[in-house]
Design a protein around this motif. Structure first.
Motif, PDB file in Angstrom:
ATOM      1  N   PRO A  45       0.909  -1.131  -0.025  1.00  0.00           N
ATOM      2  CA  PRO A  45       0.065   0.007   0.061  1.00  0.00           C
ATOM      3  C   PRO A  45       0.848   1.145   0.057  1.00  0.00           C
ATOM      4  O   PRO A  45       2.023   1.271   0.665  1.00  0.00           O
ATOM      5  CB  PRO A  45      -0.707  -0.405   1.402  1.00  0.00           C
ATOM      6  CG  PRO A  45       0.203  -1.115   2.145  1.00  0.00           C
ATOM      7  CD  PRO A  45       0.819  -1.761   1.345  1.00  0.00           C
ATOM      8  N   PRO A  46       0.302   2.114  -0.725  1.00  0.00           N
ATOM      9  CA  PRO A  46       1.147   3.608  -0.647  1.00  0.00           C
ATOM     10  C   PRO A  46       1.212   4.075   0.854  1.00  0.00           C
ATOM     11  O   PRO A  46       0.125   3.681   1.480  1.00  0.00           O
ATOM     12  CB  PRO A  46       0.379   4.572  -1.634  1.00  0.00           C
ATOM     13  CG  PRO A  46      -0.922   3.894  -1.585  1.00  0.00           C
ATOM     14  CD  PRO A  46      -0.704   2.351  -1.467  1.00  0.00           C
ATOM     15  N   SER A  47       2.187   4.686   1.027  1.00  0.00           N
ATOM     16  CA  SER A  47       2.036   5.678   2.475  1.00  0.00           C
ATOM     17  C   SER A  47       0.891   6.546   2.534  1.00  0.00           C
ATOM     18  O   SER A  47       0.434   7.084   1.628  1.00  0.00           O
ATOM     19  CB  SER A  47       3.380   6.287   2.687  1.00  0.00           C
ATOM     20  OG  SER A  47       3.321   7.621   1.663  1.00  0.00           O
ATOM     21  N   GLN A  97      -9.321   0.436  -9.910  1.00  0.00           N
ATOM     22  CA  GLN A  97     -10.420   0.080 -10.474  1.00  0.00           C
ATOM     23  C   GLN A  97     -11.699   0.258  -9.950  1.00  0.00           C
ATOM     24  O   GLN A  97     -11.625   0.051  -8.604  1.00  0.00           O
ATOM     25  CB  GLN A  97     -10.138  -1.435 -11.087  1.00  0.00           C
ATOM     26  CG  GLN A  97     -11.478  -2.223 -11.633  1.00  0.00           C
ATOM     27  CD  GLN A  97     -11.094  -3.590 -12.054  1.00  0.00           C
ATOM     28  OE1 GLN A  97     -10.129  -4.053 -11.751  1.00  0.00           O
ATOM     29  NE2 GLN A  97     -12.334  -4.482 -11.825  1.00  0.00           N
ATOM     30  N   HIS A  98     -12.836   0.517 -10.444  1.00  0.00           N
ATOM     31  CA  HIS A  98     -13.967   0.598  -9.843  1.00  0.00           C
ATOM     32  C   HIS A  98     -14.735  -0.728  -9.634  1.00  0.00           C
ATOM     33  O   HIS A  98     -14.706  -1.453 -10.649  1.00  0.00           O
ATOM     34  CB  HIS A  98     -14.950   1.557 -10.748  1.00  0.00           C
ATOM     35  CG  HIS A  98     -16.477   1.468  -9.985  1.00  0.00           C
ATOM     36  ND1 HIS A  98     -16.692   2.580  -8.840  1.00  0.00           N
ATOM     37  CD2 HIS A  98     -17.634   0.883 -10.246  1.00  0.00           C
ATOM     38  CE1 HIS A  98     -17.910   2.445  -8.597  1.00  0.00           C
ATOM     39  NE2 HIS A  98     -18.568   1.577  -9.239  1.00  0.00           N
ATOM     40  N   HIS A 127      -6.117   0.185  -2.635  1.00  0.00           N
ATOM     41  CA  HIS A 127      -4.909  -0.815  -2.741  1.00  0.00           C
ATOM     42  C   HIS A 127      -5.307  -1.892  -1.938  1.00  0.00           C
ATOM     43  O   HIS A 127      -6.186  -1.956  -1.077  1.00  0.00           O
ATOM     44  CB  HIS A 127      -3.789   0.342  -2.358  1.00  0.00           C
ATOM     45  CG  HIS A 127      -3.868   0.584  -0.868  1.00  0.00           C
ATOM     46  ND1 HIS A 127      -4.208   1.794  -0.365  1.00  0.00           N
ATOM     47  CD2 HIS A 127      -3.519  -0.070   0.315  1.00  0.00           C
ATOM     48  CE1 HIS A 127      -4.415   1.893   0.936  1.00  0.00           C
ATOM     49  NE2 HIS A 127      -4.149   0.744   1.316  1.00  0.00           N
ATOM     50  N   PHE A 128      -4.326  -2.981  -2.084  1.00  0.00           N
ATOM     51  CA  PHE A 128      -4.359  -3.960  -1.306  1.00  0.00           C
ATOM     52  C   PHE A 128      -3.233  -3.655  -0.001  1.00  0.00           C
ATOM     53  O   PHE A 128      -2.370  -3.305  -0.301  1.00  0.00           O
ATOM     54  CB  PHE A 128      -3.775  -5.258  -2.062  1.00  0.00           C
ATOM     55  CG  PHE A 128      -4.827  -5.772  -3.169  1.00  0.00           C
ATOM     56  CD1 PHE A 128      -6.003  -6.663  -2.780  1.00  0.00           C
ATOM     57  CD2 PHE A 128      -4.991  -5.322  -4.517  1.00  0.00           C
ATOM     58  CE1 PHE A 128      -6.850  -7.005  -3.695  1.00  0.00           C
ATOM     59  CE2 PHE A 128      -6.038  -5.708  -5.308  1.00  0.00           C
ATOM     60  CZ  PHE A 128      -6.971  -6.394  -4.798  1.00  0.00           C
ATOM     61  N   ALA A 129      -4.024  -4.474   0.919  1.00  0.00           N
ATOM     62  CA  ALA A 129      -3.204  -4.211   2.280  1.00  0.00           C
ATOM     63  C   ALA A 129      -2.318  -5.358   2.681  1.00  0.00           C
ATOM     64  O   ALA A 129      -1.204  -5.392   3.398  1.00  0.00           O
ATOM     65  CB  ALA A 129      -4.083  -3.817   3.689  1.00  0.00           C
ATOM     66  N   VAL A 130      -2.351  -6.464   1.759  1.00  0.00           N
ATOM     67  CA  VAL A 130      -1.351  -7.314   2.040  1.00  0.00           C
ATOM     68  C   VAL A 130      -1.149  -8.345   0.455  1.00  0.00           C
ATOM     69  O   VAL A 130      -1.566  -7.906  -0.451  1.00  0.00           O
ATOM     70  CB  VAL A 130      -2.092  -8.701   2.661  1.00  0.00           C
ATOM     71  CG1 VAL A 130      -2.642  -8.196   3.984  1.00  0.00           C
ATOM     72  CG2 VAL A 130      -3.490  -9.386   2.127  1.00  0.00           C
ATOM     73  N   LEU A 142      -7.817  -6.693   4.028  1.00  0.00           N
ATOM     74  CA  LEU A 142      -7.185  -7.184   2.684  1.00  0.00           C
ATOM     75  C   LEU A 142      -6.762  -5.970   1.914  1.00  0.00           C
ATOM     76  O   LEU A 142      -5.932  -6.178   1.088  1.00  0.00           O
ATOM     77  CB  LEU A 142      -7.909  -8.360   2.326  1.00  0.00           C
ATOM     78  CG  LEU A 142      -8.119  -9.427   3.084  1.00  0.00           C
ATOM     79  CD1 LEU A 142      -9.334 -10.385   2.448  1.00  0.00           C
ATOM     80  CD2 LEU A 142      -6.782 -10.072   3.348  1.00  0.00           C
ATOM     81  N   ALA A 143      -7.875  -5.299   1.775  1.00  0.00           N
ATOM     82  CA  ALA A 143      -7.934  -4.045   0.613  1.00  0.00           C
ATOM     83  C   ALA A 143      -8.809  -2.912   1.299  1.00  0.00           C
ATOM     84  O   ALA A 143      -9.337  -3.108   2.232  1.00  0.00           O
ATOM     85  CB  ALA A 143      -8.578  -4.627  -0.378  1.00  0.00           C
ATOM     86  N   TRP A 144      -8.685  -1.700   0.881  1.00  0.00           N
ATOM     87  CA  TRP A 144      -9.096  -0.512   0.849  1.00  0.00           C
ATOM     88  C   TRP A 144     -10.240  -0.224  -0.231  1.00  0.00           C
ATOM     89  O   TRP A 144      -9.411  -0.085  -1.528  1.00  0.00           O
ATOM     90  CB  TRP A 144      -8.320   0.621   1.290  1.00  0.00           C
ATOM     91  CG  TRP A 144      -7.641   0.202   2.822  1.00  0.00           C
ATOM     92  CD1 TRP A 144      -6.405  -0.344   2.873  1.00  0.00           C
ATOM     93  CD2 TRP A 144      -8.063   0.509   3.836  1.00  0.00           C
ATOM     94  NE1 TRP A 144      -6.163  -0.272   4.011  1.00  0.00           N
ATOM     95  CE2 TRP A 144      -7.150   0.248   4.944  1.00  0.00           C
ATOM     96  CE3 TRP A 144      -9.196   1.244   4.567  1.00  0.00           C
ATOM     97  CZ2 TRP A 144      -7.287   0.342   6.453  1.00  0.00           C
ATOM     98  CZ3 TRP A 144      -9.482   1.472   5.936  1.00  0.00           C
ATOM     99  CH2 TRP A 144      -8.488   1.050   6.568  1.00  0.00           C
TER     100      TRP A 144
END
Length: 153
Positions: A45-47, A97-98, A127-130, A142-144
């Motif tokens: 994930p980006p900062s 992506q939507h 983004h995905f967190a894992v 897992l994602a945001w």
């Protein structure tokens, strides 16, 4: 090693990202191996600061507009998270992506069962967190998903 210890070892192997595990001792030889292996693609994930700056640049709107809301999508069970239906196939969804509510964004493999992870609201997959192929617990984010804040709420 008794039956319970072997079952525990198998469960731990299923929850790990190991592709093979060998054990020898006390007259027992055990080899656990996965049939197909995923090549783990690192998705970091980006900062938070970079993420906020990107939102401001991409979504330039009125100065008093509400910032988009970030909604976490968590694993419902412990297992291994995968972003694609099988090796060599494209991911269910890509960052940016939507996604629609109910759309699959990944899988969690738990006890040899593949469980679909779906977006629980519509919005942009931020983004995905894992990482793909990571072992996750039941409450791991897992994602945001970025959703628009409703000003009438």
């Amino acid at each position: 090693m008794d039956h319970h210890q072997i079952a525990t070892l198998i469960d731990l192997f299923d929850q790990s990202t190991l592709s093979e595990l060998k054990y020898q001792g006390n007259g027992l030889s055990l080899c656990l191996s996965r049939f197909e292996s995923y090549s783990a693609a690192t998705v970091l994930p980006p900062s938070p600061a970079a993420d906020s700056a990107a939102v401001l640049r991409e979504d330039a709107g009125p100065a008093n507009a509400e910032p988009p809301a970030q909604h976490p999508v968590a694993a419902g069970m412990a297992g291994t998270f995968f972003r694609r239906p099988s090796p060599g196939e494209p991911p269910f969804a890509e960052p940016g992506q939507h996604v629609e509510e109910g759309q699959p964004i990944g899988l969690v493999e738990a006890m040899k069962m593949l469980n679909s992870i779906e977006a629980d609201r519509s919005g942009r997959l931020r983004h995905f967190a894992v990482e793909d192929g990571a072992a996750v617990s039941a409450d791991t984010v897992l994602a945001w998903i970025e959703t628009e804040v409703d000003p009438h709420v």
